[in-house]
Scaffold this active site. Structure first.
Site, PDB file in Angstrom:
ATOM      1  N   GLN A  71       0.820  -1.208   0.000  1.00 23.54           N
ATOM      2  CA  GLN A  71       0.000   0.000   0.000  1.00 23.54           C
ATOM      3  C   GLN A  71       0.862   1.269   0.000  1.00 23.54           C
ATOM      4  O   GLN A  71       2.043   1.235   0.340  1.00 23.54           O
ATOM      5  CB  GLN A  71      -0.893   0.009   1.239  1.00 23.54           C
ATOM      6  CG  GLN A  71      -1.942  -1.090   1.261  1.00 23.54           C
ATOM      7  CD  GLN A  71      -2.875  -0.957   2.442  1.00 23.54           C
ATOM      8  OE1 GLN A  71      -2.927  -1.808   3.299  1.00 23.54           O
ATOM      9  NE2 GLN A  71      -3.643   0.131   2.493  1.00 23.54           N
ATOM     10  N   HIS A  72       0.224   2.372  -0.329  1.00 27.72           N
ATOM     11  CA  HIS A  72       0.692   3.743  -0.067  1.00 27.72           C
ATOM     12  C   HIS A  72       1.825   4.274  -0.937  1.00 27.72           C
ATOM     13  O   HIS A  72       2.027   5.487  -0.979  1.00 27.72           O
ATOM     14  CB  HIS A  72       1.157   3.925   1.389  1.00 27.72           C
ATOM     15  CG  HIS A  72       0.267   3.319   2.410  1.00 27.72           C
ATOM     16  ND1 HIS A  72      -1.058   3.644   2.535  1.00 27.72           N
ATOM     17  CD2 HIS A  72       0.519   2.388   3.383  1.00 27.72           C
ATOM     18  CE1 HIS A  72      -1.582   2.948   3.543  1.00 27.72           C
ATOM     19  NE2 HIS A  72      -0.656   2.169   4.060  1.00 27.72           N
ATOM     20  N   ASP A 257      -2.504  -4.741  -0.258  1.00 32.57           N
ATOM     21  CA  ASP A 257      -2.159  -6.133   0.084  1.00 32.57           C
ATOM     22  C   ASP A 257      -2.923  -6.649   1.301  1.00 32.57           C
ATOM     23  O   ASP A 257      -3.325  -7.821   1.339  1.00 32.57           O
ATOM     24  CB  ASP A 257      -0.654  -6.335   0.250  1.00 32.57           C
ATOM     25  CG  ASP A 257       0.005  -5.379   1.225  1.00 32.57           C
ATOM     26  OD1 ASP A 257      -0.689  -4.552   1.843  1.00 32.57           O
ATOM     27  OD2 ASP A 257       1.238  -5.465   1.364  1.00 32.57           O
TER      28      ASP A 257
HETATM   29  O1  LIG Z   1       1.772   0.098   4.938  1.00 34.01           O
HETATM   30  C1  LIG Z   1       1.202  -0.962   5.033  1.00 34.01           C
HETATM   31  C2  LIG Z   1      -0.237  -1.036   5.399  1.00 34.01           C
HETATM   32  O2  LIG Z   1      -0.767   0.192   5.788  1.00 34.01           O
HETATM   33  C3  LIG Z   1       1.962  -2.225   4.738  1.00 34.01           C
HETATM   34  O3  LIG Z   1       1.260  -3.355   5.187  1.00 34.01           O
HETATM   35  C4  LIG Z   1       2.270  -2.279   3.268  1.00 34.01           C
HETATM   36  O4  LIG Z   1       1.055  -2.517   2.580  1.00 34.01           O
HETATM   37  C5  LIG Z   1       3.362  -3.266   2.936  1.00 34.01           C
HETATM   38  O5  LIG Z   1       3.000  -4.581   3.110  1.00 34.01           O
HETATM   39  P1  LIG Z   1       3.999  -5.842   3.053  1.00 34.01           P
HETATM   40  O6  LIG Z   1       4.826  -5.740   1.828  1.00 34.01           O
HETATM   41  O7  LIG Z   1       4.784  -5.843   4.314  1.00 34.01           O
HETATM   42  O8  LIG Z   1       3.070  -7.029   2.996  1.00 34.01           O
END
Ligand SMILES: O=C(CO)[C@@H](O)[C@H](O)COP(=O)(O)O
Ligand SMILES: Nc1ncnc2c1ncn2[C@@H]1O[C@H](COP(=O)(O)OP(=O)(O)O)[C@@H](O)[C@H]1O
Length: 495
Positions: A71-72, A257
């Site tokens: 995300q983000h 994700d």
């Molecule tokens: O910043 C967040 C959720 O807000 C993280 O969960 C990212 O979405 C990255 O996820 P992974 O690569 O660690 O699964």
């Protein structure tokens, strides 16, 4: 039997699963690594996607595909579809001051009022992870790049766009060229930008151009169209997927994700997922979007039309990777060492802020080892302290969900580091609850595949989410060891 593909373009790698659209049965899979770092040129994601697709035996026979992703991350595009600078990822903390500035500005100088105002407006108090803070950072630190921004996408939006055949002008792998209006996303990932209110318009959500403008100084940029949960965003370019089928492969809206994992696990209210990947995430689905002004809980959206409440730490699986480096052992060696030390590591406590921290919001913090004594100076104590410290951060996240009144009926542990036997043994001691380990799987990619099957069904008039089942393979139980959290709580706030 139609096949569908689910993709997880995550922080550390790209994973692809190919499943039967009807039964959810796994047919093939593949993966490829992403480079390290908190800023990454998206071309690496495209290369890893192609490598993972080859490893999965190709995508020519899939009837639909959907992408879940980290995300983000900020993917800023110029009018010709070029990525303006490497994407700033969710775990890049350089926009921490931008987050503080934006919070203060919305609160007219009062940080507490500003925090609540952001939570009310978009579901989350701003921290450096959220896309909007990265746009403010870009405006302040790289004004020449900020001036070139014509579209802003998230990692999964950008990869879906490339799969559809769009991309930089003149790039042979992007035969449809740089049409920015072809970008699309979904409600779950849009809800993590900081300029999308997932609760607006009867829960369908809408962008907040006023907040985008507050960050970037203008709102004349293309934002990806937000699709319905089972709406196709287009068709994969035949050079990428679906070339052996009439009409090609539909592309689903995709998801952030964590929303992807929630769909993959089939989560319902009462279910809690604890994910130990690069990020540590404790999540729960809920009917309505929350507005936690303390910032402990992000009020995002899920991939079905509900809300997804998340407590997220920056320090999870990589804390264990760091322990392996410090101790010079492999995964099995780390687990053996940790399991040979007593609960509480004889007072040795790691506060695991190796990358700063997000929950609690301490972007500039560093990690600390407390309680050093002669008797706990052994590799076993250090191994156990690293695992306990990482899990205590997640247990605080579960407490934050509890404080919001979230029902806790079933807890599931997923993510790369959930495979560690030491994590599996210590987690129920710390959480004080039985913890289910689902059958081994890539739950983000699985959720994306399930969405792809849903899109396929919807295209032929069936509106229901495909009824794929998730089996809990093992339930972990242990006597609670309250000493671990008590000693962690005593030192956590000293940093
Ligand atoms: O910043 C967040 C959720 O807000 C993280 O969960 C990212 O979405 C990255 O996820 P992974 O690569 O660690 O699964
Ligand atoms: N057996 C294991 N024990 C501990 N950590 C593991 C194990 N297997 C994988 N990992 C860790 O899991 C992480 C990757 O998990 P994953 O959920 O794929 O992350 P992400 O989705 O953030 O890319 C890596 O940091 C890796 O070292």
């Amino acid at each position: 039997m139609p096949l569908v593909a689910g993709v997880d373009t995550s922080t550390q790698s790209c994973k692809i699963v190919i499943r039967s659209a009807e039964t959810g049965e796994l047919v093939r899979s593949g993966s490829a690594k992403h480079p390290d770092g908190t800023e990454v040129d998206p071309s690496h994601w495209w290369a890893a996607f192609q490598e993972a697709a080859r490893a999965a035996g190709g995508l020519d026979d899939v009837a639909a595909i959907a992408v879940g992703g980290q995300q983000h991350g900020l993917v800023a595009l110029d009018p010709d579809g070029n990525v303006i600078r490497p994407a700033l990822l969710w775990n890049d903390t350089r926009s921490a001051q931008a987050a503080r500035d934006l919070v203060a500005e919305l609160g007219s100088g009062d940080a507490e009022a500003g925090a609540q105002a952001w939570a009310d407006a978009v579901g989350s108090v701003l921290v450096a992870s959220l896309t909007i803070t990265k746009l403010r950072w870009l405006r302040d630190a790289e004004p020449e790049n900020a001036a070139r921004v014509a579209a802003v996408a998230l990692p999964h939006d950008w990869l879906s766009w490339r799969i559809a055949g769009y991309g930089p002008a003149g790039d042979p792998s992007a035969p449809l060229g740089p049409d920015l209006t072809a970008l699309f996303t979904d409600r779950s990932d849009a809800s993590g930008t900081g300029y999308f209110d997932a609760s607006a318009i009867g829960g369908m959500g809408e962008y907040r151009p006023d907040l985008l403008s507050l960050a970037l100084g203008r709102d004349d940029v293309v934002l990806p169209r937000v699709l319905e949960p089972s709406e196709a965003g287009g068709v994969a370019h035949p050079s990428v997927a679906g070339s052996s089928l009439d009409g090609g492969a539909l592309i689903g809206p995709g998801a952030g994700d964590n929303a992807g994992a929630s769909l993959g696990l089939g989560m319902e209210p009462g279910d809690i997922a604890i994910s130990i990947g690069t990020s540590g995430v404790v999540s729960a689905v809920a009917p309505d979007r929350t507005a936690d002004g303390s910032g402990a809980i992000n009020g995002f959206a899920d991939a079905t039309g509900n809300s997804l409440m998340l407590a997220v730490t920056l320090n999870a699986a990589r804390v264990l990777d760091a322990a392996r480096t410090v101790l010079d052992v492999d995964f099995a060696g780390l687990a053996d060492l940790a399991l040979s030390a007593p609960a509480g590591s004889d007072g040795l406590v790691l506060v695991p802020y190796l990358e700063g921290e997000r929950t609690p919001n301490r972007p500039d913090a560093t990690g600390t080892l407390h309680g050093l004594r002669l008797k706990n100076q052994t590799p076993a104590h250090v191994a156990r302290a690293y695992i306990e410290g990482m899990l205590c951060g997640l247990a605080d996240g579960l407490d934050a969900l509890r404080a919001q009144g979230v029902p806790i009926e079933r807890v599931m542990l997923i993510g790369g580091a959930a495979q560690s036997p030491a994590v599996q043994a210590i987690a129920p001691q710390i959480f004080g609850l039985p913890i289910g380990i689902p059958e081994p799987g890539e739950y983000v990619a699985d959720g994306a595949a399930r969405q792809a099957a849903w899109v396929l069904a919807a295209a032929s008039g069936d509106g229901a989410v495909p009824a794929w089942s998730t089996t809990i393979a093992t339930t972990l139980e242990a006597d609670p060891a309250p000493v671990i959290r008590a000693q962690y709580a005593a030192v956590r706030d000293l940093v």
